[in-house]
Design a protein around this motif. Structure first.
Motif, PDB file in Angstrom:
ATOM      1  N   THR A  61      63.016 -53.477  35.241  1.00 43.45           N
ATOM      2  CA  THR A  61      62.496 -54.817  35.098  1.00 43.45           C
ATOM      3  C   THR A  61      62.637 -55.498  33.709  1.00 43.45           C
ATOM      4  OG1 THR A  61      60.730 -53.799  36.565  1.00 43.45           O
ATOM      5  CG2 THR A  61      60.162 -56.058  35.424  1.00 43.45           C
ATOM      6  N   ASN A  62      62.535 -54.748  32.663  1.00 41.94           N
ATOM      7  CA  ASN A  62      62.859 -55.490  31.352  1.00 41.94           C
ATOM      8  C   ASN A  62      64.301 -55.951  31.191  1.00 41.94           C
ATOM      9  OD1 ASN A  62      60.251 -54.731  30.643  1.00 41.94           O
ATOM     10  ND2 ASN A  62      60.941 -52.813  29.572  1.00 41.94           N
ATOM     11  N   ASP A  63      65.354 -55.213  31.982  1.00 42.45           N
ATOM     12  CA  ASP A  63      66.538 -55.606  31.730  1.00 42.45           C
ATOM     13  C   ASP A  63      66.667 -56.702  32.665  1.00 42.45           C
ATOM     14  OD1 ASP A  63      69.416 -55.258  31.127  1.00 42.45           O
ATOM     15  OD2 ASP A  63      69.782 -54.214  33.143  1.00 42.45           O
ATOM     16  N   LYS A  64      66.141 -56.850  33.864  1.00 44.46           N
ATOM     17  CA  LYS A  64      66.179 -57.906  34.793  1.00 44.46           C
ATOM     18  C   LYS A  64      65.802 -59.174  34.167  1.00 44.46           C
ATOM     19  CE  LYS A  64      65.568 -59.389  39.427  1.00 44.46           C
ATOM     20  NZ  LYS A  64      64.806 -58.867  40.716  1.00 44.46           N
ATOM     21  N   THR A  65      64.470 -59.115  33.617  1.00 46.53           N
ATOM     22  CA  THR A  65      63.832 -59.896  32.818  1.00 46.53           C
ATOM     23  C   THR A  65      64.793 -60.765  31.588  1.00 46.53           C
ATOM     24  OG1 THR A  65      61.962 -59.379  33.334  1.00 46.53           O
ATOM     25  CG2 THR A  65      61.773 -60.803  31.777  1.00 46.53           C
ATOM     26  N   ALA A  66      65.287 -59.683  31.029  1.00 48.52           N
ATOM     27  CA  ALA A  66      66.299 -60.280  29.864  1.00 48.52           C
ATOM     28  C   ALA A  66      67.659 -61.147  30.281  1.00 48.52           C
ATOM     29  CB  ALA A  66      66.583 -59.191  28.654  1.00 48.52           C
ATOM     30  N   ARG A  67      68.184 -60.478  31.462  1.00 47.81           N
ATOM     31  CA  ARG A  67      69.334 -61.258  32.021  1.00 47.81           C
ATOM     32  C   ARG A  67      68.907 -62.393  32.362  1.00 47.81           C
ATOM     33  NH1 ARG A  67      71.580 -56.734  35.810  1.00 47.81           N
ATOM     34  NH2 ARG A  67      69.259 -56.459  36.352  1.00 47.81           N
ATOM     35  N   ASN A  68      67.767 -62.733  33.118  1.00 46.67           N
ATOM     36  CA  ASN A  68      67.153 -64.036  33.912  1.00 46.67           C
ATOM     37  C   ASN A  68      66.979 -64.954  32.533  1.00 46.67           C
ATOM     38  OD1 ASN A  68      67.287 -63.290  36.404  1.00 46.67           O
ATOM     39  ND2 ASN A  68      65.463 -62.705  36.419  1.00 46.67           N
ATOM     40  N   ASP A  69      66.287 -64.358  31.552  1.00 44.04           N
ATOM     41  CA  ASP A  69      66.170 -65.211  30.275  1.00 44.04           C
ATOM     42  C   ASP A  69      67.541 -65.752  29.726  1.00 44.04           C
ATOM     43  OD1 ASP A  69      63.423 -64.884  30.443  1.00 44.04           O
ATOM     44  OD2 ASP A  69      63.350 -63.308  29.085  1.00 44.04           O
ATOM     45  N   TRP A  70      68.631 -64.785  29.579  1.00 47.63           N
ATOM     46  CA  TRP A  70      69.703 -65.177  29.078  1.00 47.63           C
ATOM     47  C   TRP A  70      70.349 -66.519  30.161  1.00 47.63           C
ATOM     48  CZ3 TRP A  70      74.997 -64.964  30.908  1.00 47.63           C
ATOM     49  CH2 TRP A  70      75.609 -65.267  29.947  1.00 47.63           C
ATOM     50  N   LEU A  71      70.393 -66.169  31.522  1.00 48.99           N
ATOM     51  CA  LEU A  71      70.979 -67.204  32.561  1.00 48.99           C
ATOM     52  C   LEU A  71      70.061 -68.602  32.257  1.00 48.99           C
ATOM     53  CD1 LEU A  71      71.671 -64.826  35.445  1.00 48.99           C
ATOM     54  CD2 LEU A  71      73.371 -65.992  34.163  1.00 48.99           C
ATOM     55  N   ASN A  72      68.826 -68.508  31.991  1.00 49.85           N
ATOM     56  CA  ASN A  72      67.954 -69.820  32.085  1.00 49.85           C
ATOM     57  C   ASN A  72      68.638 -70.888  30.514  1.00 49.85           C
ATOM     58  OD1 ASN A  72      66.570 -69.373  34.144  1.00 49.85           O
ATOM     59  ND2 ASN A  72      65.071 -68.225  33.313  1.00 49.85           N
ATOM     60  N   GLN A  73      68.819 -69.694  29.553  1.00 47.23           N
ATOM     61  CA  GLN A  73      69.186 -70.258  28.189  1.00 47.23           C
ATOM     62  C   GLN A  73      70.499 -71.196  28.675  1.00 47.23           C
ATOM     63  OE1 GLN A  73      69.183 -67.552  25.128  1.00 47.23           O
ATOM     64  NE2 GLN A  73      67.128 -67.573  25.009  1.00 47.23           N
ATOM     65  N   LEU A  74      71.517 -70.373  29.186  1.00 43.99           N
ATOM     66  CA  LEU A  74      72.816 -70.615  29.616  1.00 43.99           C
ATOM     67  C   LEU A  74      72.607 -72.120  30.411  1.00 43.99           C
ATOM     68  CD1 LEU A  74      75.570 -69.996  29.243  1.00 43.99           C
ATOM     69  CD2 LEU A  74      75.755 -68.939  31.129  1.00 43.99           C
ATOM     70  N   ARG A  75      71.869 -72.113  31.583  1.00 44.90           N
ATOM     71  CA  ARG A  75      71.689 -73.282  32.329  1.00 44.90           C
ATOM     72  C   ARG A  75      71.184 -74.623  31.689  1.00 44.90           C
ATOM     73  NH1 ARG A  75      69.438 -69.508  36.062  1.00 44.90           N
ATOM     74  NH2 ARG A  75      70.928 -68.869  37.451  1.00 44.90           N
ATOM     75  N   GLN A  76      70.332 -74.200  30.582  1.00 37.14           N
ATOM     76  CA  GLN A  76      69.863 -75.336  29.947  1.00 37.14           C
ATOM     77  C   GLN A  76      70.753 -76.000  28.712  1.00 37.14           C
ATOM     78  OE1 GLN A  76      66.307 -73.613  27.577  1.00 37.14           O
ATOM     79  NE2 GLN A  76      64.935 -73.643  29.421  1.00 37.14           N
ATOM     80  N   ALA A  77      71.538 -74.812  28.189  1.00 35.44           N
ATOM     81  CA  ALA A  77      72.747 -75.429  27.440  1.00 35.44           C
ATOM     82  C   ALA A  77      73.623 -76.216  28.046  1.00 35.44           C
ATOM     83  CB  ALA A  77      73.374 -74.337  26.778  1.00 35.44           C
ATOM     84  N   ARG A  78      74.026 -75.960  29.427  1.00 34.68           N
ATOM     85  CA  ARG A  78      74.937 -76.608  30.140  1.00 34.68           C
ATOM     86  C   ARG A  78      74.321 -77.979  30.565  1.00 34.68           C
ATOM     87  NH1 ARG A  78      75.878 -74.511  35.854  1.00 34.68           N
ATOM     88  NH2 ARG A  78      74.167 -75.775  36.210  1.00 34.68           N
TER      89      ARG A  78
END
Length: 87
Positions: free
Chosen positions: A45-62
Motif C-alpha cells: 500500500t505504501n509503495d502504491k501510494t508513493a507511485r500515485n503521488d509521483w504520478l500526480n506530481q508529474l501530471r501537475q507539472a505537465r
C-alpha cells in the motif's frame, strides 16, 4: 567441481556461503525458482501510494507547462566541403 549457493540481484551473483569464486571458469547456473514470500500489505500500500503521488506530481507539472512558449531552436549550418582528402 564447486557448488556455491547465493543470490542474483540485477544480473550480479553474490555468494551467501562465503565461497571464493575463481576469476574465470566455465560454469553452469541452476536457478531455484521457488514461490517468493509475499510482501506485507502495508508495504504494498505504501509503495502504491508513493507511485500515485509521483504520478500526480508529474501530471501537475505537465499541466503547468502546457501553455509555455517553445524556445527558439538553434539552426544547424550546412557542413563544409571536405578538404585535403586524396584518393
Amino acid at each position: 567441481m564447486l557448488a556455491v549457493k547465493g543470490y542474483i540481484d540485477s544480473g550480479r551473483f553474490t555468494p551467501t556461503d562465503g565461497a571464493k569464486l575463481p576469476a574465470y571458469a566455465h560454469a553452469v547456473l541452476v536457478v531455484d525458482i521457488s514461490t517468493p514470500q509475499s510482501l506485507p500489505i502495508n508495504l504494498l500500500t505504501n509503495d502504491k501510494t508513493a507511485r500515485n503521488d509521483w504520478l500526480n506530481q508529474l501530471r501537475q507539472a505537465r499541466q503547468l507547462a502546457k501553455n509555455d512558449p517553445m524556445p527558439d531552436f538553434v539552426v544547424r549550418q550546412p557542413m563544409r566541403e571536405p578538404h585535403g582528402l586524396t584518393d
